[in-house]
Design an enzyme around this catalytic site. Structure first.
Site, mmCIF file in Angstrom:
data_model
loop_
_atom_site.group_PDB
_atom_site.id
_atom_site.type_symbol
_atom_site.label_atom_id
_atom_site.label_comp_id
_atom_site.label_asym_id
_atom_site.label_seq_id
_atom_site.Cartn_x
_atom_site.Cartn_y
_atom_site.Cartn_z
ATOM 1 N N ASN A 1 5.829 -10.654 -7.537
ATOM 2 C CA ASN A 1 5.184 -10.740 -6.233
ATOM 3 C C ASN A 1 3.683 -10.839 -6.487
ATOM 4 O OD1 ASN A 1 4.110 -10.381 -3.704
ATOM 5 N ND2 ASN A 1 4.849 -8.271 -3.428
ATOM 6 N N TRP A 2 3.157 -12.040 -6.312
ATOM 7 C CA TRP A 2 1.738 -12.247 -6.617
ATOM 8 C C TRP A 2 0.822 -11.697 -5.526
ATOM 9 C CZ3 TRP A 2 0.899 -17.810 -9.070
ATOM 10 C CH2 TRP A 2 1.457 -17.807 -10.358
ATOM 11 N N LYS A 3 1.401 -11.297 -4.392
ATOM 12 C CA LYS A 3 0.603 -10.792 -3.265
ATOM 13 C C LYS A 3 -0.498 -11.812 -2.939
ATOM 14 C CE LYS A 3 2.070 -6.234 -4.636
ATOM 15 N NZ LYS A 3 1.852 -4.798 -4.662
ATOM 16 N N HIS B 1 7.931 -5.708 2.805
ATOM 17 C CA HIS B 1 7.158 -5.031 1.761
ATOM 18 C C HIS B 1 6.322 -3.921 2.414
ATOM 19 C CE1 HIS B 1 4.269 -4.256 -1.400
ATOM 20 N NE2 HIS B 1 5.116 -4.837 -2.226
ATOM 21 N N GLU C 1 3.388 -3.075 2.037
ATOM 22 C CA GLU C 1 2.043 -3.499 2.458
ATOM 23 C C GLU C 1 2.090 -4.211 3.810
ATOM 24 O OE1 GLU C 1 1.121 -5.504 -1.213
ATOM 25 O OE2 GLU C 1 1.083 -3.556 -2.209
ATOM 26 N N GLU D 1 11.121 0.226 -3.662
ATOM 27 C CA GLU D 1 9.732 0.342 -4.096
ATOM 28 C C GLU D 1 9.111 1.606 -3.496
ATOM 29 O OE1 GLU D 1 8.137 -3.826 -5.348
ATOM 30 O OE2 GLU D 1 7.538 -3.397 -3.295
ATOM 31 N N GLY E 1 1.122 -0.176 -7.577
ATOM 32 C CA GLY E 1 -0.262 -0.404 -7.977
ATOM 33 C C GLY E 1 -0.991 0.845 -8.434
ATOM 34 N N SER F 1 4.700 -0.401 -10.334
ATOM 35 C CA SER F 1 4.075 -0.155 -11.644
ATOM 36 C C SER F 1 4.993 -0.452 -12.826
ATOM 37 C CB SER F 1 3.528 1.279 -11.718
ATOM 38 O OG SER F 1 2.483 1.451 -10.773
ATOM 39 N N GLY G 1 4.527 -6.488 -9.326
ATOM 40 C CA GLY G 1 3.288 -6.958 -8.711
ATOM 41 C C GLY G 1 2.289 -7.367 -9.776
ATOM 42 N N GLY G 2 1.351 -6.480 -10.091
ATOM 43 C CA GLY G 2 0.241 -6.793 -10.995
ATOM 44 C C GLY G 2 0.656 -7.420 -12.310
HETATM 45 P P1 13P Z 1 2.825 -3.259 -8.839
HETATM 46 O O1 13P Z 1 3.818 -3.771 -9.866
HETATM 47 O O2 13P Z 1 1.474 -3.870 -8.964
HETATM 48 O O3 13P Z 1 2.841 -1.765 -8.781
HETATM 49 O O4 13P Z 1 3.376 -3.757 -7.398
HETATM 50 C C1 13P Z 1 4.711 -3.562 -7.077
HETATM 51 C C2 13P Z 1 4.999 -4.312 -5.833
HETATM 52 O O5 13P Z 1 4.516 -3.987 -4.775
HETATM 53 C C3 13P Z 1 5.883 -5.488 -5.946
HETATM 54 O O6 13P Z 1 6.265 -5.939 -4.685
#
Ligand code: 13P
Length: 251
Positions: A11-13, A96, A98, A166, A172, A211, A232-233
């Site tokens: 997920n590149w956000k 998600h 967020e 999640e 993050g 994470s 994510g990251g």
């Molecule tokens: P991180 O891997 O950066 O913690 O993000 C997880 C995430 O929100 C994937 O949707």
């Protein structure tokens, strides 16, 4: 019923522009020419069509990060599920944390979007997870169970729906639940799906997200009922994502 192929999803956000994204498609495809797990990148919607052209014959799937519940109309700034499919997406992340926080999305909104996604032929990746306050209050399973029941539509099948657990406090932050905590929640999700969907529940992929890194992936993927990750990251570069994919292939 046997479990489907595992899924490594990125997920590149709100990260990425065309030049770097196309370089990433090339690097990821070269590093994993014949992946033994399903690979998915969910970039910003602006990049889906270009990345779809760039991946050519590579089995890298692309997905959106949200869609609207309606098929079209006066909804400035929103994207319909069929538009994502038209650009080359086969998946869409829904609910998600967020989006639940930033855009006040409710479980009912997520369910309506999942129904719209299915109508457009997209696979939903439905996200659920507790906050730190909820975990510390001992309400994790109640929160996750309620989100699961209300966000996942009755039409969900292992073919059109993936669940992503999640924990909000792990996203993050570099904080990861213990493997026992992950096992407890994933086992609970499987049981809850079985109560609702019967034997078909075995076929649903349940991803862990929060994470995930190359350094902790193997340990997480060894947990029962973890069928992949939503990253994510560490999905933004092949250098970081590739060890996670390899760990899933070897799990
Ligand atoms: P991180 O891997 O950066 O913690 O993000 C997880 C995430 O929100 C994937 O949707």
């Amino acid at each position: 019923m046997t479990r489907p192929r595992k899924l490594a999803a990125g997920n590149w956000k709100m990260n990425g522009t065309a030049k770097a994204a196309l370089a990433e498609v090339a690097a990821l495809s070269a590093a994993h020419p014949d992946p033994k797990v399903d690979l998915l990148i969910c970039p910003p919607a602006t990049l889906i069509a270009q990345m779809n052209w760039a991946k050519k014959t590579h089995p890298l799937a692309l997905g959106g990060q949200d869609c609207h519940a309606k098929t079209h109309g006066a909804h400035t700034g929103d994207i319909a599920a069929a538009m994502l499919a038209d650009a080359g997406a086969t998946y869409v992340i829904l609910g998600h944390s967020e989006r639940r926080a930033d855009h006040h999305e409710t479980d009912a909104d997520v369910r309506a979007k999942a129904i719209a996604a299915e109508a457009a032929g997209l696979i939903s990746v439905i996200c659920i997870g507790e906050t730190l306050t909820e975990r510390e209050a001992g309400t994790t399973l109640t929160v996750v169970g309620t989100q699961l029941d209300r966000s996942v539509p009755d039409i969900a099948t292992p073919e059109n729906c993936v669940i992503a657990y999640e924990p909000v406090w792990a996203i993050g932050t570099g904080k990861v639940p213990t493997t026992a905590q992950i096992a407890e929640v994933h086992g609970f999700i499987r049981e809850r799906l079985t109560a609702r969907f019967g034997a078909a529940a075995e076929g649903f992929r349940i991803l862990y997200g929060g994470s995930v890194k190359g350094t902790n992936a193997a340990e997480i993927f060894a947990v029962d009922d973890v069928d992949g990750a939503l990253v994510g990251g560490a999905s933004l570069t092949t250098a970081d994502f590739s060890p996670i994919i390899t760990a899933l292939e070897n799990a």
